[in-house]
Design a protein around this motif. Structure first.
Motif, PDB file in Angstrom:
ATOM      1  N   SER A   1       0.853  -1.186   0.000  1.00 41.16           N
ATOM      2  CA  SER A   1       0.000   0.000   0.000  1.00 41.16           C
ATOM      3  C   SER A   1       0.891   1.238   0.000  1.00 41.16           C
ATOM      4  O   SER A   1       2.115   1.139   0.173  1.00 41.16           O
ATOM      5  CB  SER A   1      -0.887   0.012   1.251  1.00 41.16           C
ATOM      6  OG  SER A   1      -0.075   0.142   2.410  1.00 41.16           O
ATOM      7  N   ARG A   2       0.280   2.401  -0.161  1.00 42.24           N
ATOM      8  CA  ARG A   2       1.034   3.654  -0.062  1.00 42.24           C
ATOM      9  C   ARG A   2       1.625   3.789   1.336  1.00 42.24           C
ATOM     10  O   ARG A   2       2.767   4.216   1.497  1.00 42.24           O
ATOM     11  CB  ARG A   2       0.135   4.849  -0.380  1.00 42.24           C
ATOM     12  CG  ARG A   2       0.903   6.167  -0.349  1.00 42.24           C
ATOM     13  CD  ARG A   2       0.002   7.375  -0.551  1.00 42.24           C
ATOM     14  NE  ARG A   2       0.774   8.585  -0.593  1.00 42.24           N
ATOM     15  CZ  ARG A   2       1.275   9.208   0.481  1.00 42.24           C
ATOM     16  NH1 ARG A   2       1.085   8.709   1.692  1.00 42.24           N
ATOM     17  NH2 ARG A   2       1.978  10.321   0.355  1.00 42.24           N
ATOM     18  N   ASP A   3       0.846   3.443   2.350  1.00 42.66           N
ATOM     19  CA  ASP A   3       1.358   3.504   3.722  1.00 42.66           C
ATOM     20  C   ASP A   3       2.590   2.625   3.898  1.00 42.66           C
ATOM     21  O   ASP A   3       3.552   3.017   4.569  1.00 42.66           O
ATOM     22  CB  ASP A   3       0.277   3.098   4.726  1.00 42.66           C
ATOM     23  CG  ASP A   3      -0.780   4.166   4.916  1.00 42.66           C
ATOM     24  OD1 ASP A   3      -0.567   5.325   4.500  1.00 42.66           O
ATOM     25  OD2 ASP A   3      -1.837   3.839   5.486  1.00 42.66           O
ATOM     26  N   ASP A   4       2.563   1.436   3.308  1.00 41.83           N
ATOM     27  CA  ASP A   4       3.710   0.531   3.372  1.00 41.83           C
ATOM     28  C   ASP A   4       4.941   1.213   2.767  1.00 41.83           C
ATOM     29  O   ASP A   4       6.017   1.221   3.366  1.00 41.83           O
ATOM     30  CB  ASP A   4       3.385  -0.776   2.629  1.00 41.83           C
ATOM     31  CG  ASP A   4       4.551  -1.752   2.589  1.00 41.83           C
ATOM     32  OD1 ASP A   4       5.292  -1.857   3.588  1.00 41.83           O
ATOM     33  OD2 ASP A   4       4.711  -2.431   1.548  1.00 41.83           O
ATOM     34  N   LEU A   5       4.790   1.795   1.585  1.00 43.84           N
ATOM     35  CA  LEU A   5       5.895   2.501   0.938  1.00 43.84           C
ATOM     36  C   LEU A   5       6.379   3.657   1.807  1.00 43.84           C
ATOM     37  O   LEU A   5       7.578   3.824   2.025  1.00 43.84           O
ATOM     38  CB  LEU A   5       5.467   3.026  -0.433  1.00 43.84           C
ATOM     39  CG  LEU A   5       6.440   3.997  -1.121  1.00 43.84           C
ATOM     40  CD1 LEU A   5       7.793   3.354  -1.362  1.00 43.84           C
ATOM     41  CD2 LEU A   5       5.827   4.516  -2.410  1.00 43.84           C
ATOM     42  N   MET A   6       5.460   4.476   2.309  1.00 46.05           N
ATOM     43  CA  MET A   6       5.847   5.644   3.109  1.00 46.05           C
ATOM     44  C   MET A   6       6.579   5.226   4.385  1.00 46.05           C
ATOM     45  O   MET A   6       7.579   5.841   4.758  1.00 46.05           O
ATOM     46  CB  MET A   6       4.611   6.479   3.463  1.00 46.05           C
ATOM     47  CG  MET A   6       4.013   7.233   2.309  1.00 46.05           C
ATOM     48  SD  MET A   6       5.163   8.464   1.657  1.00 46.05           S
ATOM     49  CE  MET A   6       5.024   8.106  -0.066  1.00 46.05           C
ATOM     50  N   ASN A   7       6.100   4.197   5.035  1.00 46.41           N
ATOM     51  CA  ASN A   7       6.745   3.728   6.265  1.00 46.41           C
ATOM     52  C   ASN A   7       8.153   3.218   5.988  1.00 46.41           C
ATOM     53  O   ASN A   7       9.095   3.527   6.728  1.00 46.41           O
ATOM     54  CB  ASN A   7       5.903   2.648   6.931  1.00 46.41           C
ATOM     55  CG  ASN A   7       4.601   3.180   7.477  1.00 46.41           C
ATOM     56  OD1 ASN A   7       4.429   4.383   7.687  1.00 46.41           O
ATOM     57  ND2 ASN A   7       3.636   2.292   7.695  1.00 46.41           N
ATOM     58  N   GLN A   8       8.310   2.450   4.913  1.00 50.01           N
ATOM     59  CA  GLN A   8       9.635   1.942   4.569  1.00 50.01           C
ATOM     60  C   GLN A   8      10.569   3.077   4.135  1.00 50.01           C
ATOM     61  O   GLN A   8      11.759   3.084   4.481  1.00 50.01           O
ATOM     62  CB  GLN A   8       9.531   0.895   3.460  1.00 50.01           C
ATOM     63  CG  GLN A   8       8.930  -0.408   3.931  1.00 50.01           C
ATOM     64  CD  GLN A   8       8.976  -1.455   2.840  1.00 50.01           C
ATOM     65  OE1 GLN A   8      10.013  -1.674   2.216  1.00 50.01           O
ATOM     66  NE2 GLN A   8       7.844  -2.114   2.603  1.00 50.01           N
ATOM     67  N   ALA A   9      10.042   4.014   3.379  1.00 50.84           N
ATOM     68  CA  ALA A   9      10.850   5.144   2.921  1.00 50.84           C
ATOM     69  C   ALA A   9      11.267   6.030   4.091  1.00 50.84           C
ATOM     70  O   ALA A   9      12.404   6.519   4.137  1.00 50.84           O
ATOM     71  CB  ALA A   9      10.089   5.958   1.884  1.00 50.84           C
ATOM     72  N   ALA A  10      10.376   6.226   5.040  1.00 53.68           N
ATOM     73  CA  ALA A  10      10.716   7.018   6.230  1.00 53.68           C
ATOM     74  C   ALA A  10      11.836   6.339   7.009  1.00 53.68           C
ATOM     75  O   ALA A  10      12.790   7.006   7.440  1.00 53.68           O
ATOM     76  CB  ALA A  10       9.483   7.211   7.108  1.00 53.68           C
ATOM     77  N   ALA A  11      11.740   5.032   7.193  1.00 54.36           N
ATOM     78  CA  ALA A  11      12.789   4.288   7.903  1.00 54.36           C
ATOM     79  C   ALA A  11      14.120   4.402   7.165  1.00 54.36           C
ATOM     80  O   ALA A  11      15.179   4.603   7.783  1.00 54.36           O
ATOM     81  CB  ALA A  11      12.375   2.833   8.071  1.00 54.36           C
ATOM     82  N   LEU A  12      14.086   4.311   5.845  1.00 51.03           N
ATOM     83  CA  LEU A  12      15.307   4.445   5.046  1.00 51.03           C
ATOM     84  C   LEU A  12      15.875   5.853   5.155  1.00 51.03           C
ATOM     85  O   LEU A  12      17.084   6.034   5.344  1.00 51.03           O
ATOM     86  CB  LEU A  12      15.011   4.097   3.584  1.00 51.03           C
ATOM     87  CG  LEU A  12      16.172   4.238   2.605  1.00 51.03           C
ATOM     88  CD1 LEU A  12      17.310   3.294   2.968  1.00 51.03           C
ATOM     89  CD2 LEU A  12      15.681   3.973   1.185  1.00 51.03           C
ATOM     90  N   ALA A  13      15.029   6.864   5.046  1.00 51.37           N
ATOM     91  CA  ALA A  13      15.485   8.253   5.149  1.00 51.37           C
ATOM     92  C   ALA A  13      16.132   8.516   6.501  1.00 51.37           C
ATOM     93  O   ALA A  13      17.172   9.170   6.590  1.00 51.37           O
ATOM     94  CB  ALA A  13      14.313   9.206   4.926  1.00 51.37           C
ATOM     95  N   LEU A  14      15.540   7.988   7.548  1.00 54.58           N
ATOM     96  CA  LEU A  14      16.091   8.168   8.887  1.00 54.58           C
ATOM     97  C   LEU A  14      17.433   7.460   9.025  1.00 54.58           C
ATOM     98  O   LEU A  14      18.397   8.029   9.538  1.00 54.58           O
ATOM     99  CB  LEU A  14      15.101   7.663   9.937  1.00 54.58           C
ATOM    100  CG  LEU A  14      13.871   8.549  10.124  1.00 54.58           C
ATOM    101  CD1 LEU A  14      12.736   7.774  10.777  1.00 54.58           C
ATOM    102  CD2 LEU A  14      14.218   9.793  10.927  1.00 54.58           C
TER     103      LEU A  14
END
Length: 193
Positions: A53-66
């Motif tokens: 889902s979009r939420d899945d992508l956003m959560n993974q991307a946030a973790a990567l960005a951090l």
């Protein structure tokens, strides 16, 4: 791994990296799936081959960005071997960092989103805060671990706040002043009573 699996993994990684950059620039609510997939050179229809889902992508991307920020902070501390804390502060509170949110520290952009977000985003945010506190604590002076931890909390909070405000104000002179003043104050030696 077959060619199609390798290509799929490469495409997924490209989407994650692009999204991580965009999350740093715009936060978690703005980038749309269609825009992200287009920027990655993929079709919108292929999105669900990579993410639930979009939420899945956003959560993974946030973790990567951090997580990306941790490497940069450690490199900044190593730039000044004599005074790693000064190197870290100078790098973090620079106009270069301020002007490049897409490659900068995600603590600044994701603070509010993490506070309201899914547990996995909060956990990724907390992991990075703890990691940065440990890194800053290692660069400080003194033998008292409690005092070093308190100083690391103050330093990290001041740096994140100053960078956030320097990006948010309209007056370029005030923006520069925020970075410069906080950096100067953080680099002052501690005064013991």
């Amino acid at each position: 791994m077959g060619h199609s699996r390798a290509a799929k993994a490469e495409s997924r990684e490209r989407v994650l990296r692009i999204t991580a950059r965009r999350v740093r620039e715009e936060g978690m609510t703005r980038p749309g799936v269609a825009d992200l997939m287009k920027e990655a050179g993929l079709t919108h229809g292929g999105f669900y081959k990579h993410f639930a889902s979009r939420d899945d992508l956003m959560n993974q991307a946030a973790a990567l960005a951090l997580a990306d920020g941790e490497t940069k902070m450690a490199e900044a501390a190593r730039q000044n071997r004599e005074e790693p804390r000064t190197g870290l502060i100078d790098s973090y509170l620079s106009t270069r960092h301020r002007d490049a949110p897409g490659t900068g520290c995600a603590l600044v952009t994701l603070g509010a989103a993490a506070g309201r977000g899914a547990a996995e985003v909060k956990e990724a945010y907390e992991t990075q805060v703890r990691s940065y506190l440990a890194l800053i604590g290692e660069t400080g002076d003194g033998d008292d671990p409690d005092e070093a931890h308190a100083d690391a909390i103050l330093t990290l909070s001041a740096m994140v706040g100053a960078l956030l405000m320097s990006r948010a104000v309209a007056d370029p002179r005030l923006s520069d002043q925020l970075l410069r003043t906080v950096a100067e104050r953080l680099k002052r030696p501690a005064v013991n009573d």
